[in-house]
Design a protein around this motif. Structure first.
Motif: not given
Length: 206
Positions: A1, A33, A52-54, A91, A95, A179, A181-182
């Protein structure tokens, strides 16, 4: 984290740089990763990539040994080439890249100030990042909230020291919140209000 990158004080002496003390003590926070996809043996785990997610967090080191009172940094050709390869990785392409480094990609206008505290290869890095489709570049060093465009879609954001108490609200201690996202959906800074002891939302000046 938690993901970390070294600042100029973490590699200020040649001894600490050769011994990779930052990597030894904070190794668990600079794992990748995508092992083998980016890290350069001579740089000791940098660049690293954390998916990490997006978001694809890309940690770079601009910390190099310098004479007393000099705080300039450098990524170096090998690390810039590795960054180019990372940004092209499938990968990462899926993202939003979040590049983290200590020195900002824009140097001070005054030549002496740039020599003393700038990023030696800032121009080369900006050229490399010119075609990135989206993302953020997060940096420190300047100890103030600041935002500069690297390109039409990539923004560089600096934050103040979390523990700094200063009369200038742009330097007062705080934190930034993003925050992802895309793309970058939200970017907000918070500073300490000395009167109430609470953190209040504050603009990130250009």
């Amino acid at each position: 984290d938690v993901s970390l990158v070294p600042g100029n004080h973490d590699a200020y002496t040649r001894g600490s740089h050769r011994a990779r003390r930052f990597q030894c003590y904070f190794g668990e926070y600079i794992t990748s990763d995508l092992p083998g996809a980016a890290s350069i043996p001579g740089l000791g785990r940098f660049p690293y990539v954390r998916l990490r997610g997006p978001a694809a967090i890309i940690g770079l080191t601009s910390a190099v040994p310098r004479p007393p009172l000099v705080a300039s940094g450098e990524l170096g050709r090998e690390q810039r080439m590795a960054l180019h390869a990372v940004l092209a990785h499938e990968e990462v392409q899926k993202r939003t890249p979040v590049i983290v480094q200590h020195h900002p990609p824009h140097n001070p206008e005054k030549r002496l100030k740039a020599i003393m505290s700038g990023l030696v290869d800032a121009t080369e890095e900006r050229e490399l990042l010119a075609d990135v489709g989206r993302g953020l570049l997060l940096h420190g060093l300047q100890q103030r909230r600041i935002r500069r465009d690297v390109s039409n879609v990539l923004t560089a954001v600096g934050s103040t020291s979390a523990s700094l108490v200063d009369e200038d609200e742009h330097r007062m201690g705080g934190f930034n919140l993003y925050e992802i996202d895309e793309g970058v959906k939200r970017m907000e800074a918070f500073r300490l209000d000395r009167g109430t002891g609470a953190f209040v939302s504050t603009p990130i000046p250009v």
